[in-house]
Design an enzyme around this catalytic site. Structure first.
Site, PDB file in Angstrom:
ATOM      1  N   HIS A  63       0.785  -1.133   0.145  1.00 39.32           N
ATOM      2  CA  HIS A  63       0.071  -0.005   0.041  1.00 39.32           C
ATOM      3  C   HIS A  63       0.687   1.441  -0.069  1.00 39.32           C
ATOM      4  O   HIS A  63       0.765   2.003   0.915  1.00 39.32           O
ATOM      5  CB  HIS A  63      -0.706  -0.095   1.302  1.00 39.32           C
ATOM      6  CG  HIS A  63      -2.038   0.843   1.165  1.00 39.32           C
ATOM      7  ND1 HIS A  63      -2.008   2.294   1.286  1.00 39.32           N
ATOM      8  CD2 HIS A  63      -3.381   0.613   1.292  1.00 39.32           C
ATOM      9  CE1 HIS A  63      -3.196   2.774   1.303  1.00 39.32           C
ATOM     10  NE2 HIS A  63      -3.990   1.985   1.243  1.00 39.32           N
ATOM     11  N   GLU A 102      -0.680   1.341  -5.384  1.00 41.92           N
ATOM     12  CA  GLU A 102      -0.633   0.332  -4.799  1.00 41.92           C
ATOM     13  C   GLU A 102      -0.573  -1.024  -5.465  1.00 41.92           C
ATOM     14  O   GLU A 102      -1.716  -1.719  -6.064  1.00 41.92           O
ATOM     15  CB  GLU A 102      -1.647  -0.173  -3.739  1.00 41.92           C
ATOM     16  CG  GLU A 102      -1.718   1.064  -2.786  1.00 41.92           C
ATOM     17  CD  GLU A 102      -3.257   1.149  -2.020  1.00 41.92           C
ATOM     18  OE1 GLU A 102      -3.783   0.222  -1.936  1.00 41.92           O
ATOM     19  OE2 GLU A 102      -3.879   2.407  -1.933  1.00 41.92           O
TER      20      GLU A 102
END
Ligand code: TA6
Length: 304
Positions: A173, A276
């Site tokens: 992320h 991400e």
């Protein structure tokens, strides 16, 4: 399990290339220094990269000024590891968003240093209370390798130690630093369909580059290639390559959600964007017993 700084240094330190310290954020970190001048910082909590500075360059990752390693929440920024599920758990309840790995303690299992690169490998501790995507006792083991050299490579490897097939969603992320989100764009996902998380999960496509004018939260599907973050105001571009992933999440909270989240700092949302590499949406990984999967990303900077 080696945890004290002295024990970590003795077992895993690499003179001048990799050492351990207590971070002012309230946790133990590994500092990596490549021979070419690049630097990185990796928190043992969550196996979370907190900083990446290429040789002769400036910080690539965004980290909230409010980030802490000693709280119940994950530090906001860097590269949180979303595992063994991405997003809300299908069963809801008190299952943490994005899984439990990013707030768990990870153990250092190996380090290396050469003229080309410095690396650290961490494994999710065996005592981590685990439930999986399927809501059952999670038979999956996870390890992360961070490799610092001419660029930054991060890989998340999952092994199914159980006797039954298991499903997994995950993401690296990554929070990227930009000088001004209003002048940033993401290239390389044009004509790829995405799940619009802000519009009841409707499937849409967008032609051309992604630009940001408020909250944006998309899971691009069948996205397997490199994307480019153009930080116009910052005078640089950042290439984000990946493997083991068919989905890429792009997110900026905008002012309203940033205020609701409350941990991005004053107008922090203007200086960050998440790109991400993931296994999210329809991109669910099926692991047979004994099977293995690696989600990896490689981050490099270019002059604009
Ligand atoms: O990756 C985008 C996203 O799923 C957004 O929906 C937002 O929730 C973000 O992750 C941050 O989640 P967190 O649990 O770290 O606050």
């Amino acid at each position: 399990m080696t945890t004290s700084l002295e024990a970590l240094a003795s077992e895993f330190g690499r003179d001048g290339s990799l050492w351990f310290a207590e971070s002012p954020l309230g946790g133990t970190v590994a500092e990596l220094a490549a021979s070419g001048g690049a630097r990185a910082t990796v928190a043992l909590k969550g196996a979370q990269v907190l900083s990446y500075i290429p040789a002769g360059g400036r910080e690539v990752l965004w980290l909230s000024p409010l980030a802490r390693l000693d709280g119940a929440k994950p530090a906001r920024g860097g590269i949180p590891v979303c595992w063994p599920w991405f997003g809300a758990h299908p069963e809801g309840g008190d299952r943490p968003a994005h899984g439990f790995a990013r707030t768990a303690h990870w153990m250092v299992v190996a380090t290396s240093a050469s003229a080309d690169a410095v690396s650290i490998q961490l494994a999710l501790g065996p005592d981590t209370p685990k439930h999986g995507l399927d809501g059952l006792e999670c038979p999956l083991a996870a390890s992360v390798e961070v490799r610092l050299g001419a660029d930054l490579a991060v890989s998340l490897t999952t092994r199914n130690l159980g006797s039954q097939p298991a499903r997994l969603t995950s993401a690296l992320h990554t929070y990227f630093a930009v000088a001004d989100i209003a002048e940033a764009r993401v290239e390389g996902l044009g004509l790829t369909s995405y799940i619009d998380q802000l519009d009841a999960g409707r499937i849409k496509t967008c032609e051309g580059a992604i630009v940001f004018a408020g909250e944006l939260d998309r899971i691009y599907q069948d996205a397997t290639g490199e994307v480019m973050l153009v930080d116009k105001a910052g005078g640089r571009s950042i290439a984000v390559d990946k493997s083991g992933s068919r989905s890429t999440v792009v997110w900026n909270p905008g002012p309203a959600k940033a205020a609701r989240l409350g941990d991005l700092g004053q107008e922090g949302y203007r200086q960050m964007v998440c790109i991400e590499p993931a296994n999210a949406g329809a991109d669910v990984v099926e692991l047979s017993p004994g099977g293995m999967h690696t989600l990896a990303t490689r981050i490099s900077t270019l002059p604009r």
